[in-house]
Design an enzyme around this catalytic site. Structure first.
Site, PDB file in Angstrom:
ATOM      1  N   LYS A 125       0.850  -1.199   0.000  1.00  0.00           N
ATOM      2  CA  LYS A 125       0.000   0.000   0.000  1.00  0.00           C
ATOM      3  C   LYS A 125       0.884   1.248   0.000  1.00  0.00           C
ATOM      4  O   LYS A 125       0.626   2.214  -0.720  1.00  0.00           O
ATOM      5  CB  LYS A 125      -0.940  -0.020   1.216  1.00  0.00           C
ATOM      6  CG  LYS A 125      -2.066  -1.029   1.033  1.00  0.00           C
ATOM      7  CD  LYS A 125      -2.863  -1.317   2.288  1.00  0.00           C
ATOM      8  CE  LYS A 125      -3.883  -2.426   1.976  1.00  0.00           C
ATOM      9  NZ  LYS A 125      -4.603  -2.946   3.124  1.00  0.00           N
TER      10      LYS A 125
ATOM     11  N   GLN B 287      -5.174  -1.775   9.145  1.00  0.00           N
ATOM     12  CA  GLN B 287      -5.082  -3.107   8.545  1.00  0.00           C
ATOM     13  C   GLN B 287      -5.755  -4.145   9.437  1.00  0.00           C
ATOM     14  O   GLN B 287      -5.532  -4.188  10.641  1.00  0.00           O
ATOM     15  CB  GLN B 287      -3.592  -3.453   8.328  1.00  0.00           C
ATOM     16  CG  GLN B 287      -3.339  -4.740   7.576  1.00  0.00           C
ATOM     17  CD  GLN B 287      -3.800  -4.694   6.123  1.00  0.00           C
ATOM     18  OE1 GLN B 287      -3.839  -3.631   5.498  1.00  0.00           O
ATOM     19  NE2 GLN B 287      -4.158  -5.838   5.588  1.00  0.00           N
TER      20      GLN B 287
ATOM     21  N   ASP C 259     -11.396   2.539   3.362  1.00  0.00           N
ATOM     22  CA  ASP C 259     -11.845   1.142   3.249  1.00  0.00           C
ATOM     23  C   ASP C 259     -13.360   1.080   3.024  1.00  0.00           C
ATOM     24  O   ASP C 259     -13.885   0.034   2.640  1.00  0.00           O
ATOM     25  CB  ASP C 259     -11.557   0.391   4.557  1.00  0.00           C
ATOM     26  CG  ASP C 259     -10.249  -0.386   4.521  1.00  0.00           C
ATOM     27  OD1 ASP C 259      -9.907  -0.911   3.451  1.00  0.00           O
ATOM     28  OD2 ASP C 259      -9.600  -0.486   5.583  1.00  0.00           O
TER      29      ASP C 259
END
Ligand code: GUN
Length: 289
Positions: free
Chosen positions: A57, A101, A124
């Protein structure tokens, strides 16, 4: 080779190529902005796979010209400390996207964490506000894997409108939002799961079949209608520890019209869609400031 092209076999959907194309567009658009979009990624603990994802990422951010920050917290970090970090990132001017995460260590409540991120920076799209917007067909930040699937379909000019779409899997991260995005694109959508009776009879109805189960070899050729488009979200290991999806690729590629390989299908799209969300979040924040 897993992705070789046979005569009369399904066309391979090349997620790497589409992903590179998406990133080129993001990079070009970013170069025109006065300020750089910025993504903060938080990881708690030592899970090696998660650390690889986070590294990729960060690399993705560098590739398209974003700022990025990685916060690596020890496994034993108290939930309150993680929430306090999110509170700081929520108000940090240079940060336009926040991603924590998953999975998190067991002592931390995942839902409390995802709900703490302000919806405007929730790249997200896990926050209830963003999930609710997606339910209403009004989402601007879209969950990365489902958005990646829609991008692949669109890139290959695969129509969704009016077609039978079957999603296997009902997770909040993939199955449910994928079903909603297909529905928003005017697909006729069925969601299957572990309690579905006669699953093959349902999947054989699908013009577009999406599998997000997490079991190697789960989707066999007898479950697929000839000419169907097969999207494999699985990320599993086979008997020889080789990366594979949910779909029996060789058998199914003989009858499908399009198929995504694993690796190289949906996987490469997810980080590109995260970058797309970060750009969208940044532009929205720039507009309101
Ligand atoms: N872990 C596995 N997939 C994801 C994802 O899409 N987002 C986050 N935050 N964690 C993950």
């Amino acid at each position: 080779m897993a992705t070789e092209q046979k005569e009369n076999a399904a066309k391979i959907i090349d997620g790497k190529a589409v992903s590179a194309d998406v990133r080129e567009k993001i990079k070009a658009e970013t170069a025109l902005l006065d300020k750089k979009p910025g993504l903060a990624v938080v990881i708690v603990g030592d899970d090696p796979a998660s650390h690889v994802y986070v590294r990729n990422k960060k690399r993705g951010c560098e590739e398209v010209g974003f700022n990025s920050w990685v916060y690596e917290l020890p496994e034993k970090t108290p939930e309150a400390e993680l929430l306090a970090l999110i509170d700081r990132l929520n108000v940090a001017e240079d940060v336009h996207g926040i991603l924590v995460q998953l999975p998190l260590p067991k002592h931390i409540n995942e839902s409390a964490v995802t709900e703490r991120i302000v919806p405007e920076k929730d790249v997200d799209a896990f926050h209830s506000v963003n999930a609710g917007k997606i339910l209403k067909g009004e989402g601007t930040l879209l969950p990365c894997t489902p958005a990646g699937i829609m991008e692949l379909l669109s890139y290959y000019n695969i129509p969704v409108r009016g077609r039978r779409c079957v999603v296997i899997g009902r997770s909040n991260i993939v199955g449910k939002p994928t079903a909603l995005l297909l529905l928003a694109a005017d697909g006729t959508v069925t969601v299957c799961h572990s309690k579905t009776t006669d699953l093959p009879a349902v999947t054989r109805e699908a013009d577009i079949l999406v599998s997000a189960v997490g079991i190697a070899g789960f989707v066999t050729a007898d479950m697929v209608k000839p000419g169907a488009v097969v999207i494999d979200v699985g990320m599993n290991r086979d008997k020889n520890d080789k990366l594979c999806g949910d779909v029996d690729f060789h058998a199914v590629s003989d009858i499908a019209s399009y198929i995504t390989p694993v690796p190289g299908g949906v996987g490469p799209m997810t980080i590109s869609m995260l970058l797309q969300n970060t750009l969208t979040a940044a532009k929205n924040i720039f507009k309101t400031n």
